[in-house]
Scaffold this active site. Structure first.
Site, PDB file in Angstrom:
ATOM      1  N   CYS A  46     -17.586  50.011  53.028  1.00 23.99           N
ATOM      2  CA  CYS A  46     -16.623  50.981  53.568  1.00 23.99           C
ATOM      3  C   CYS A  46     -16.696  52.186  52.646  1.00 23.99           C
ATOM      4  O   CYS A  46     -16.667  52.044  51.409  1.00 23.99           O
ATOM      5  CB  CYS A  46     -15.225  50.379  53.563  1.00 23.99           C
ATOM      6  SG  CYS A  46     -13.930  51.595  53.885  1.00 23.99           S
ATOM      7  N   GLU A  86      -6.122  56.141  50.888  1.00 26.50           N
ATOM      8  CA  GLU A  86      -5.522  57.263  51.631  1.00 26.50           C
ATOM      9  C   GLU A  86      -4.200  57.715  51.006  1.00 26.50           C
ATOM     10  O   GLU A  86      -3.826  58.870  51.106  1.00 26.50           O
ATOM     11  CB  GLU A  86      -5.296  56.869  53.100  1.00 26.50           C
ATOM     12  CG  GLU A  86      -6.574  56.748  53.928  1.00 26.50           C
ATOM     13  CD  GLU A  86      -7.247  58.082  54.242  1.00 26.50           C
ATOM     14  OE1 GLU A  86      -6.549  59.073  54.468  1.00 26.50           O
ATOM     15  OE2 GLU A  86      -8.503  58.117  54.251  1.00 26.50           O
ATOM     16  N   CYS A 127     -18.837  56.280  57.835  1.00 23.59           N
ATOM     17  CA  CYS A 127     -17.776  55.298  58.035  1.00 23.59           C
ATOM     18  C   CYS A 127     -18.453  53.966  58.323  1.00 23.59           C
ATOM     19  O   CYS A 127     -19.222  53.859  59.300  1.00 23.59           O
ATOM     20  CB  CYS A 127     -16.905  55.722  59.220  1.00 23.59           C
ATOM     21  SG  CYS A 127     -15.651  54.505  59.661  1.00 23.59           S
ATOM     22  N   HIS A 169     -14.647  54.375  51.896  1.00 24.49           N
ATOM     23  CA  HIS A 169     -13.478  54.634  51.047  1.00 24.49           C
ATOM     24  C   HIS A 169     -13.612  53.953  49.677  1.00 24.49           C
ATOM     25  O   HIS A 169     -12.992  54.390  48.710  1.00 24.49           O
ATOM     26  CB  HIS A 169     -12.201  54.078  51.697  1.00 24.49           C
ATOM     27  CG  HIS A 169     -11.589  54.964  52.739  1.00 24.49           C
ATOM     28  ND1 HIS A 169     -12.182  55.202  53.961  1.00 24.49           N
ATOM     29  CD2 HIS A 169     -10.416  55.658  52.747  1.00 24.49           C
ATOM     30  CE1 HIS A 169     -11.409  56.006  54.675  1.00 24.49           C
ATOM     31  NE2 HIS A 169     -10.332  56.300  53.968  1.00 24.49           N
ATOM     32  N   ASP A 214     -15.611  60.662  59.232  1.00 25.62           N
ATOM     33  CA  ASP A 214     -15.035  59.378  58.815  1.00 25.62           C
ATOM     34  C   ASP A 214     -13.627  59.319  59.395  1.00 25.62           C
ATOM     35  O   ASP A 214     -13.103  60.328  59.896  1.00 25.62           O
ATOM     36  CB  ASP A 214     -14.987  59.309  57.277  1.00 25.62           C
ATOM     37  CG  ASP A 214     -14.360  58.018  56.783  1.00 25.62           C
ATOM     38  OD1 ASP A 214     -14.672  56.947  57.337  1.00 25.62           O
ATOM     39  OD2 ASP A 214     -13.524  58.064  55.854  1.00 25.62           O
ATOM     40  N   SER A 215     -13.003  58.156  59.259  1.00 29.69           N
ATOM     41  CA  SER A 215     -11.609  58.041  59.703  1.00 29.69           C
ATOM     42  C   SER A 215     -10.672  58.816  58.776  1.00 29.69           C
ATOM     43  O   SER A 215      -9.525  59.060  59.137  1.00 29.69           O
ATOM     44  CB  SER A 215     -11.209  56.572  59.732  1.00 29.69           C
ATOM     45  OG  SER A 215     -11.385  56.005  58.451  1.00 29.69           O
TER      46      SER A 215
HETATM   47  N1  DGL Z   1     -14.246  54.779  55.619  1.00 31.78           N
HETATM   48  C1  DGL Z   1     -14.040  53.833  56.694  1.00 31.78           C
HETATM   49  C2  DGL Z   1     -15.139  52.792  56.634  1.00 31.78           C
HETATM   50  O1  DGL Z   1     -16.130  53.070  56.002  1.00 31.78           O
HETATM   51  C3  DGL Z   1     -12.639  53.342  56.646  1.00 31.78           C
HETATM   52  C4  DGL Z   1     -12.305  52.526  57.811  1.00 31.78           C
HETATM   53  C5  DGL Z   1     -10.909  52.570  58.300  1.00 31.78           C
HETATM   54  O2  DGL Z   1     -10.467  53.631  58.677  1.00 31.78           O
HETATM   55  O3  DGL Z   1     -10.315  51.492  58.379  1.00 31.78           O
HETATM   56  O4  DGL Z   1     -15.089  51.728  57.195  1.00 31.78           O
END
Ligand code: DGL
Length: 264
Positions: free
Chosen positions: A182, A148, A69, A184, A6-7
């Site tokens: 998302c 985050e 992600c 997150h 993931d990011s």
């Molecule tokens: N967890 C990522 C997603 O599902 C976050 C995206 C991001 O880094 O903007 O989209």
């Protein structure tokens, strides 16, 4: 060994489910914390980052990868699948099937990053899987930095205010089911629930985790290890480990290492 990326922290929502489903499997998790958020970037940048993330996981000989992600799953899945031959699972279709099965009134909301919503992958998948479902899509980009930065407590007034503002169209539209598109977002699901009571939340990472577990099991891709997870990030690990500990209920700082993702 199975790979997850993931990011940043969001993929932990998928990892937690994978560890529950496959307690003896070993996992490698990469969070690109040095470059989060992905959801505000161009498709070209997201594809470039996703290819590097995959190459890093491939260097650890993973048997399959969960793209945990929503942003990468919506914009770069085909690019990844064209370059790597192992199974690569995204979060879009699994979440859409779960939402189509859960809705009773046929009105479903989906929230994700700006890149996810503008890519339209959830809308296309829903139109194919359940054409009669009305889908209300809303971008909620601020949720990513809030998570985050640890603004995740159910009483956090800042995140609550942002949620009230972002979710008003979905409330007005009468959705009875909401896809957290998302990964997150499940980390702040108590806040989302407080704004949208009586709405069924679909955790896209957890749905995709179940899909990967099934594929890995059926295709003989499990390594039957010791239930160990290695965590890697692309920036200083402290912030990641701190929020991860709250979400996973476990201190992972000694298992988290920083890597240089530009080498991949
Ligand atoms: N967890 C990522 C997603 O599902 C976050 C995206 C991001 O880094 O903007 O989209």
């Amino acid at each position: 060994m199975l790979g997850i990326f993931d990011s940043g922290l969001g993929g932990l929502t998928a990892l937690r489910e994978l560890r529950r489903l496959l307690p003896e499997e070993d996992f490698i998790y990469f969070g690109d914390t040095g470059r989060v958020p992905y959801g505000t970037r161009s498709h070209e940048a997201i594809i470039k980052y996703a290819l590097q993330d995959m190459r890093f996981l491939m260097s650890h000989n993973v048997n399959a990868v969960l793209v945990a992600c929503g942003t990468v799953s919506s914009t770069a899945l085909d690019a990844l699948r064209s370059q790597f031959s192992i199974p690569i699972i995204g979060v879009v279709d699994a979440a859409v099937y779960a939402a189509a099965a859960a809705t009773k009134n046929g009105v479903v909301g989906v929230i994700g990053t700006g890149a996810t919503i503008s890519a339209g992958a959830f809308a296309r998948s829903m139109a194919a899987a359940a054409p009669s479902v009305k889908l209300i899509s809303t971008a909620c980009p601020l949720f990513v930095p809030l998570v985050e930065n640890g603004f995740i407590d159910r009483d956090n007034e800042v995140t609550k205010l942002v949620a009230e503002s972002y979710l008003s169209d979905i409330r007005k539209g009468g959705a009875d089911t909401l896809i957290l598109g998302c990964t997150h977002f499940p980390i702040i699901s108590p806040i989302i629930e407080s704004v949208l009571p009586n709405v069924t939340l679909i955790n896209s990472g957890a749905e995709a985790a179940a899909e990967l577990a099934k594929i890995a099991w059926n295709s003989g891709l499990l390594s039957h290890g010791t239930g160990h997870t290695e965590f890697y990030v692309s920036d200083e690990p402290q912030g990641f480990s701190h929020v991860a500990a709250v979400f996973l209920g476990k201190d992972i700082s000694s298992e988290t290492q920083k890597i240089d993702i530009d080498k991949y």
